[in-house]
Motif scaffolding. Sequence first.
Motif, PDB file in Angstrom:
ATOM      1  N   PRO A 118       0.706  -1.050  -0.199  1.00 35.53           N
ATOM      2  CA  PRO A 118       0.024   0.169   0.180  1.00 35.53           C
ATOM      3  C   PRO A 118       0.500   1.279  -0.056  1.00 35.53           C
ATOM      4  CG  PRO A 118       0.043  -1.045   2.081  1.00 35.53           C
ATOM      5  CD  PRO A 118       0.657  -1.966   1.087  1.00 35.53           C
ATOM      6  N   GLN A 119       2.102   1.258   0.758  1.00 33.53           N
ATOM      7  CA  GLN A 119       3.035   2.340   0.450  1.00 33.53           C
ATOM      8  C   GLN A 119       3.218   2.776  -0.862  1.00 33.53           C
ATOM      9  OE1 GLN A 119       4.108  -0.695   1.394  1.00 33.53           O
ATOM     10  NE2 GLN A 119       6.188  -0.912   0.373  1.00 33.53           N
ATOM     11  N   LEU A 120       3.383   1.974  -2.328  1.00 33.17           N
ATOM     12  CA  LEU A 120       3.444   2.433  -3.108  1.00 33.17           C
ATOM     13  C   LEU A 120       2.549   2.740  -4.096  1.00 33.17           C
ATOM     14  CD1 LEU A 120       5.735  -1.009  -4.083  1.00 33.17           C
ATOM     15  CD2 LEU A 120       6.531   1.554  -3.739  1.00 33.17           C
ATOM     16  N   VAL A 121       1.247   2.378  -4.013  1.00 32.50           N
ATOM     17  CA  VAL A 121       0.135   2.673  -4.706  1.00 32.50           C
ATOM     18  C   VAL A 121      -0.687   3.855  -4.235  1.00 32.50           C
ATOM     19  CG1 VAL A 121      -1.880   1.873  -5.837  1.00 32.50           C
ATOM     20  CG2 VAL A 121      -0.079   0.193  -5.391  1.00 32.50           C
ATOM     21  N   SER A 122      -0.555   4.950  -5.156  1.00 31.50           N
ATOM     22  CA  SER A 122      -1.309   6.352  -4.927  1.00 31.50           C
ATOM     23  C   SER A 122      -2.641   6.251  -5.460  1.00 31.50           C
ATOM     24  CB  SER A 122      -0.518   7.294  -5.442  1.00 31.50           C
ATOM     25  OG  SER A 122      -0.179   7.286  -6.801  1.00 31.50           O
ATOM     26  N   GLY A 123      -2.694   5.258  -6.421  1.00 26.40           N
ATOM     27  CA  GLY A 123      -4.167   5.216  -7.321  1.00 26.40           C
ATOM     28  C   GLY A 123      -4.572   3.950  -8.095  1.00 26.40           C
ATOM     29  N   LEU A 124      -5.665   3.625  -8.302  1.00 28.65           N
ATOM     30  CA  LEU A 124      -5.888   2.446  -9.133  1.00 28.65           C
ATOM     31  C   LEU A 124      -6.722   2.828 -10.324  1.00 28.65           C
ATOM     32  CD1 LEU A 124      -6.727   0.114  -6.387  1.00 28.65           C
ATOM     33  CD2 LEU A 124      -4.816  -0.109  -7.646  1.00 28.65           C
ATOM     34  N   VAL A 125      -6.576   2.412 -11.529  1.00 30.78           N
ATOM     35  CA  VAL A 125      -7.220   2.432 -12.812  1.00 30.78           C
ATOM     36  C   VAL A 125      -7.435   1.035 -13.266  1.00 30.78           C
ATOM     37  CG1 VAL A 125      -7.627   3.394 -14.984  1.00 30.78           C
ATOM     38  CG2 VAL A 125      -6.228   4.541 -13.336  1.00 30.78           C
ATOM     39  N   LEU A 126      -8.490   0.624 -12.947  1.00 28.25           N
ATOM     40  CA  LEU A 126      -8.880  -1.104 -13.215  1.00 28.25           C
ATOM     41  C   LEU A 126      -9.847  -1.050 -14.341  1.00 28.25           C
ATOM     42  CD1 LEU A 126      -9.838  -1.727  -9.543  1.00 28.25           C
ATOM     43  CD2 LEU A 126      -7.632  -1.786 -10.762  1.00 28.25           C
ATOM     44  N   CYS A 127      -9.341  -1.892 -15.611  1.00 23.13           N
ATOM     45  CA  CYS A 127      -9.890  -1.849 -16.722  1.00 23.13           C
ATOM     46  C   CYS A 127     -10.380  -3.352 -17.148  1.00 23.13           C
ATOM     47  CB  CYS A 127      -8.827  -1.549 -18.066  1.00 23.13           C
ATOM     48  SG  CYS A 127      -7.992   0.410 -17.506  1.00 23.13           S
ATOM     49  N   ALA A 128     -11.594  -3.268 -17.469  1.00 23.70           N
ATOM     50  CA  ALA A 128     -12.221  -4.911 -17.881  1.00 23.70           C
ATOM     51  C   ALA A 128     -11.705  -5.802 -17.012  1.00 23.70           C
ATOM     52  CB  ALA A 128     -11.675  -5.089 -19.331  1.00 23.70           C
ATOM     53  N   THR A 129     -11.974  -5.530 -15.614  1.00 26.37           N
ATOM     54  CA  THR A 129     -11.560  -6.661 -14.652  1.00 26.37           C
ATOM     55  C   THR A 129     -12.493  -6.849 -13.673  1.00 26.37           C
ATOM     56  OG1 THR A 129      -9.802  -7.307 -13.373  1.00 26.37           O
ATOM     57  CG2 THR A 129     -10.296  -5.075 -13.028  1.00 26.37           C
ATOM     58  N   ALA A 130     -12.293  -7.432 -12.572  1.00 26.52           N
ATOM     59  CA  ALA A 130     -13.550  -7.809 -11.546  1.00 26.52           C
ATOM     60  C   ALA A 130     -12.915  -8.327 -10.320  1.00 26.52           C
ATOM     61  CB  ALA A 130     -14.392  -8.755 -12.171  1.00 26.52           C
ATOM     62  N   ARG A 131     -13.411  -8.268  -9.229  1.00 24.34           N
ATOM     63  CA  ARG A 131     -13.057  -8.886  -7.987  1.00 24.34           C
ATOM     64  C   ARG A 131     -12.922 -10.419  -8.125  1.00 24.34           C
ATOM     65  NH1 ARG A 131     -18.097  -7.744  -4.313  1.00 24.34           N
ATOM     66  NH2 ARG A 131     -19.149  -8.631  -5.822  1.00 24.34           N
ATOM     67  N   ASN A 132     -13.490 -11.196  -9.055  1.00 27.24           N
ATOM     68  CA  ASN A 132     -13.454 -12.480  -9.328  1.00 27.24           C
ATOM     69  C   ASN A 132     -14.362 -12.978 -10.566  1.00 27.24           C
ATOM     70  OD1 ASN A 132     -15.948 -13.970  -8.413  1.00 27.24           O
ATOM     71  ND2 ASN A 132     -15.150 -12.909  -6.401  1.00 27.24           N
ATOM     72  N   VAL A 133     -13.743 -14.035 -11.087  1.00 29.80           N
ATOM     73  CA  VAL A 133     -14.308 -14.627 -12.242  1.00 29.80           C
ATOM     74  C   VAL A 133     -15.198 -15.684 -11.789  1.00 29.80           C
ATOM     75  CG1 VAL A 133     -13.248 -13.335 -13.831  1.00 29.80           C
ATOM     76  CG2 VAL A 133     -12.428 -15.778 -13.097  1.00 29.80           C
ATOM     77  N   GLN A 134     -15.329 -16.079 -10.467  1.00 30.64           N
ATOM     78  CA  GLN A 134     -15.595 -17.446  -9.758  1.00 30.64           C
ATOM     79  C   GLN A 134     -17.312 -17.418 -10.190  1.00 30.64           C
ATOM     80  OE1 GLN A 134     -14.708 -17.466  -5.773  1.00 30.64           O
ATOM     81  NE2 GLN A 134     -12.355 -17.508  -6.195  1.00 30.64           N
ATOM     82  N   GLY A 135     -17.659 -18.797 -10.527  1.00 29.47           N
ATOM     83  CA  GLY A 135     -19.212 -19.052 -11.217  1.00 29.47           C
ATOM     84  C   GLY A 135     -19.482 -18.334 -12.301  1.00 29.47           C
ATOM     85  N   SER A 136     -18.422 -17.992 -13.180  1.00 29.40           N
ATOM     86  CA  SER A 136     -18.657 -17.394 -14.665  1.00 29.40           C
ATOM     87  C   SER A 136     -18.374 -18.566 -15.459  1.00 29.40           C
ATOM     88  CB  SER A 136     -17.688 -16.404 -14.858  1.00 29.40           C
ATOM     89  OG  SER A 136     -16.506 -16.959 -15.078  1.00 29.40           O
ATOM     90  N   TRP A 137     -18.595 -18.633 -16.944  1.00 29.68           N
ATOM     91  CA  TRP A 137     -18.555 -19.499 -17.675  1.00 29.68           C
ATOM     92  C   TRP A 137     -17.101 -19.924 -17.771  1.00 29.68           C
ATOM     93  CZ3 TRP A 137     -14.921 -19.285 -21.753  1.00 29.68           C
ATOM     94  CH2 TRP A 137     -14.735 -17.925 -22.109  1.00 29.68           C
ATOM     95  N   LEU A 138     -16.128 -18.996 -17.508  1.00 30.37           N
ATOM     96  CA  LEU A 138     -14.884 -19.214 -17.665  1.00 30.37           C
ATOM     97  C   LEU A 138     -14.158 -20.131 -16.590  1.00 30.37           C
ATOM     98  CD1 LEU A 138     -11.930 -18.530 -19.122  1.00 30.37           C
ATOM     99  CD2 LEU A 138     -11.776 -16.508 -17.545  1.00 30.37           C
ATOM    100  N   GLU A 139     -14.723 -19.947 -15.339  1.00 33.60           N
ATOM    101  CA  GLU A 139     -14.398 -20.542 -14.157  1.00 33.60           C
ATOM    102  C   GLU A 139     -14.846 -21.994 -14.327  1.00 33.60           C
ATOM    103  OE1 GLU A 139     -14.713 -22.281 -10.255  1.00 33.60           O
ATOM    104  OE2 GLU A 139     -16.364 -21.647 -11.286  1.00 33.60           O
ATOM    105  N   LYS A 140     -16.106 -21.916 -14.621  1.00 35.20           N
ATOM    106  CA  LYS A 140     -16.608 -23.465 -14.657  1.00 35.20           C
ATOM    107  C   LYS A 140     -15.796 -24.227 -15.821  1.00 35.20           C
ATOM    108  CE  LYS A 140     -21.317 -21.905 -13.590  1.00 35.20           C
ATOM    109  NZ  LYS A 140     -22.713 -21.617 -14.070  1.00 35.20           N
ATOM    110  N   LEU A 141     -15.314 -23.649 -16.947  1.00 29.63           N
ATOM    111  CA  LEU A 141     -14.669 -24.361 -17.965  1.00 29.63           C
ATOM    112  C   LEU A 141     -13.420 -24.888 -17.557  1.00 29.63           C
ATOM    113  CD1 LEU A 141     -14.328 -25.452 -20.764  1.00 29.63           C
ATOM    114  CD2 LEU A 141     -13.487 -23.112 -21.216  1.00 29.63           C
TER     115      LEU A 141
END
Length: 270
Positions: free
Chosen positions: A87-110
């Motif tokens: 946390p001492q390094l990160v002054s901000g976040l830009v999160l693109c085309a991402t998520a908290r998780n992909v669990q339960g999605s078609w990708l996770e099941k596959l």
Amino acid sequence: MLLHGVTMTAELSWSRVLERLGRSFRVVAPDLRGHGDGIPLDGTRFRIEDSADDIAVLAKVLGIERFTAVGYSMGGMVAQLLWRRHPQLVSGLVLCATARNVQGSWLEKLTSIYLPAMTTALYLNPFTKGATAECLDGSLLGQIHDGSTRAWARAQLSRTSLPAAMSAVESAVEFTSHEWIAEVDVPTAVLIPTADQLVPPSRQHRLARAIPHAKVFELPGDHTIFLNDPACFGEVLVAATRSVTSQNSHCSAQRNNLIFEPDRSRSALR
């Protein structure tokens, strides 16, 4: 600090917007562990946590005390863990085309059914050593409209071995920030392609809602918008990044320099 997507390289994810970003910001775009010119896995398993720690080491080597972490897809997961672990390094976040998780999605099941066995087989079978992530382009990149761009993207994917790519996909599927992402205390922007087929926009919106005061930037396009419409992507990315860095006045002193040197980042991290 630009963090690319799974199986990709920094050049594939960011090269078409680097010039535009470089007009306003100092930009560092390394290849992540196991990808392109990044640190070789040498038979070990890819872990998103290791990639986050690698970036922390890279920042130290380059003398960067604080930075905005900009992550696309799996790179967004790396960015989240960077804030969590360093946390001492990160002054901000830009999160693109991402998520908290992909669990339960078609990708996770596959991948939960096929990926662990495939990854093990790839590492044990000597005949797969020459296989690359190029064979996964349709699954992880989606449709690329321009033929020459498609050929160039496949060449970029060929710089990552298939075993490393499969291990990285497995790690991305296992990732979750669900329990702690609401603790993020730095300025954050979430960039959401509204027709994303790989990471559903609903999941991206849930990520944005979970982070206090996160700003949402929507743009028309799918998961490959950085290739299919780089002008639009670049415009929105700059706006999203400015929304974050404007809340950190010390970032202004770092502008108007551009760094893109995967070879240096690779040697520095070894």
